[in-house]
Design an enzyme around this catalytic site. Sequence first.
Site, PDB file in Angstrom:
ATOM      1  N   ARG B  39      -3.840   7.739  11.781  1.00  0.00           N
ATOM      2  CA  ARG B  39      -2.874   8.917  11.092  1.00  0.00           C
ATOM      3  C   ARG B  39      -3.333   8.960   9.734  1.00  0.00           C
ATOM      4  NH1 ARG B  39       2.867   6.644  11.607  1.00  0.00           N
ATOM      5  NH2 ARG B  39       2.035   5.261   9.876  1.00  0.00           N
ATOM      6  N   CYS B 128      10.615 -10.844   2.309  1.00  0.00           N
ATOM      7  CA  CYS B 128      11.109 -10.486   0.978  1.00  0.00           C
ATOM      8  C   CYS B 128      12.351 -11.370   0.680  1.00  0.00           C
ATOM      9  CB  CYS B 128      11.388  -9.125   1.028  1.00  0.00           C
ATOM     10  SG  CYS B 128      12.282  -8.484   2.513  1.00  0.00           S
ATOM     11  N   SER B 158      14.671  -0.054   1.783  1.00  0.00           N
ATOM     12  CA  SER B 158      13.306   0.028   1.852  1.00  0.00           C
ATOM     13  C   SER B 158      12.555  -1.090   2.327  1.00  0.00           C
ATOM     14  CB  SER B 158      12.788   0.104   0.265  1.00  0.00           C
ATOM     15  OG  SER B 158      13.338  -1.003  -0.540  1.00  0.00           O
ATOM     16  N   HIS B 241      16.927  -6.088  -3.089  1.00  0.00           N
ATOM     17  CA  HIS B 241      17.510  -7.137  -2.238  1.00  0.00           C
ATOM     18  C   HIS B 241      18.597  -7.908  -3.275  1.00  0.00           C
ATOM     19  CE1 HIS B 241      15.499  -5.765   1.010  1.00  0.00           C
ATOM     20  NE2 HIS B 241      14.716  -6.779   1.549  1.00  0.00           N
TER      21      HIS B 241
END
Lengths: 339, 339
Positions: B39, B128, B158, B241
């Site tokens: 892509r 994360c 995100s 976060h």
Amino acid sequence: MYETLAVVGATGAVGRIVLQQLVDRDFPYKRLKLLASSRSVGQEVRVKDETVRIELLQPGAFKDVDLVIASTPDEVSAEFAPYAVEEGAVVVDESGYWRMDPKVPLIIPEVNPDAINDHQGIIASPNCSTTQMVVALAPLHHAATVKRVVVSTYQATSGAGLAGNVELEASTKAILNGQAPKSETFQHPIGFNLIPQIGSEKHEGYTSEEMKMVYETRKILGDDQIQVCPTAVRVPVTVGHSESILVETEKPLSVQQATELFRSAPGITVVDDLPNHGYPMPRDCDGKDDVFVGRIRRDISGNGNSIAFWCVSDNLRKGAATNAVQIAELLQKSVASAN
Amino acid sequence: MYETLAVVGATGAVGRIVLQQLVDRDFPYKRLKLLASSRSVGQEVRVKDETVRIELLQPGAFKDVDLVIASTPDEVSAEFAPYAVEEGAVVVDESGYWRMDPKVPLIIPEVNPDAINDHQGIIASPNCSTTQMVVALAPLHHAATVKRVVVSTYQATSGAGLAGNVELEASTKAILNGQAPKSETFQHPIGFNLIPQIGSEKHEGYTSEEMKMVYETRKILGDDQIQVCPTAVRVPVTVGHSESILVETEKPLSVQQATELFRSAPGITVVDDLPNHGYPMPRDCDGKDDVFVGRIRRDISGNGNSIAFWCVSDNLRKGAATNAVQIAELLQKSVASAN
């Protein structure tokens, strides 16, 4: 029956819902009086089939009033509640001012209705984040004795009143438009942000909001041994407080037992179907009166006596207006049974 | 020095920051190769003074590559990492696929740099939400031995890539315009809402995201006795976060001791001044590499051996890109010292 009902602070975020609840729940009264500060006096408010003009909250205003439901800041309640009682009214108060007064019952009708019998004119409704947590803890406490609670909150901006929601919307739009967001109601910009402070510093690094969750929980459940470690956080959500709760009990509870206790408790709706993405969310609880519980699971960090769950409730309803109107209904019942 | 560096997934939310970090941190390489799915092939990306055309990720692509930094979905990593290693490259992988493989070191450079010496071609960077928590826990663990962690997360959109942020913005705008928000990336509309599910159900009612925080924490800290009770929640925040953490240690730690340990640990910035509204917030941590810690306080529900705190970090940086580039720097150093 109490004949004349006064609603104090009827134009605020909670007061508006109090009026709506009186209609929706068909609350019995003969005459309705609306009281507020000079800023709102003269405004007309439509309640059911009647238009009511707001009058000034001042000494003398309660001479013809039996029952008061009040949603005001602490300092307003500190001033008016004593003269309202002196003038013969019973005050159901949603402010934080009277809650920990030993002479004032702090009531969640599903949890400790009998405490209302000791009232001396003022009855307090708990802090919004406490109410939903205690509604959820109560059935576990009665079955297995709650020893310790670790709770992290995700609290909506409407907890700070209409101004909180106005600021969330303005802050969000500013950021979407590439402008600098402002903050007046909150300590920092709230749009797309989190603020880990609600209230001011109160005790050993905990905020006033957090300590309410410690002290009020003990008072409502009537158990000073319950230990609570709260973290209260403001999130960019309009309506609906959420709480991540870990509860340690004296007797062990299986997930199935805890779920059954939640299901059979008044005022709780269980939404717990993780494989199908089913759990309570603020978006779904907005406008509902119940406390919603989900993500019920064994605390995999514990020694077998603890359960983790997720709890959401409309902070303006069960967290404030609904609980206050339910207290008023409880008073009506006790008057009815005394007559 | 490794001479030819390949970045896989360079057009994604994390990949873009990897490229930026390579420039900002002056990462040494002679040739840069960008690889992606069909892509993105042919797209040109500007890195420092050079324009790099994206090539196809396929067997043979790593024959001239020494070192790979990859940010791809698990299934992509499962496929390409083995042939990349076979073709002679060392792979620093940010996906979840290899992390718990006993042959793969799981590295946070500030915490367990030495584990990198055992690598067999693949080195994993943690999830994360785990990374920022473990950066914060590590100094406490070394000083007082972490026994138990109760953590509730407030995770940015995100974390689900660029599509997550696009959906947050679209969902927010729809609600502001009175339209029905859509949800494709997330299970439910995320605008002005919270979703207490990240990943799918994995173990006893815990999600895959939550179980990563259990297993990866133990592996990185090298201690299988650490117990973790996580609740992972998606919040309407773009980047950063946040985590409300309660940590029980074997030896007691005062708030002052914990604060000193945080302050002297690499990669941590303490922001802790509640009276002046000072604490970490996503808005302030966006674009920064450190893990930010505040609201450090005694756990008032505990027996004296626990501390509560609040921890925020940019999930795309220390939670992903920064940690991966730091691992690559660590590899460069070990190559340099071996030469």
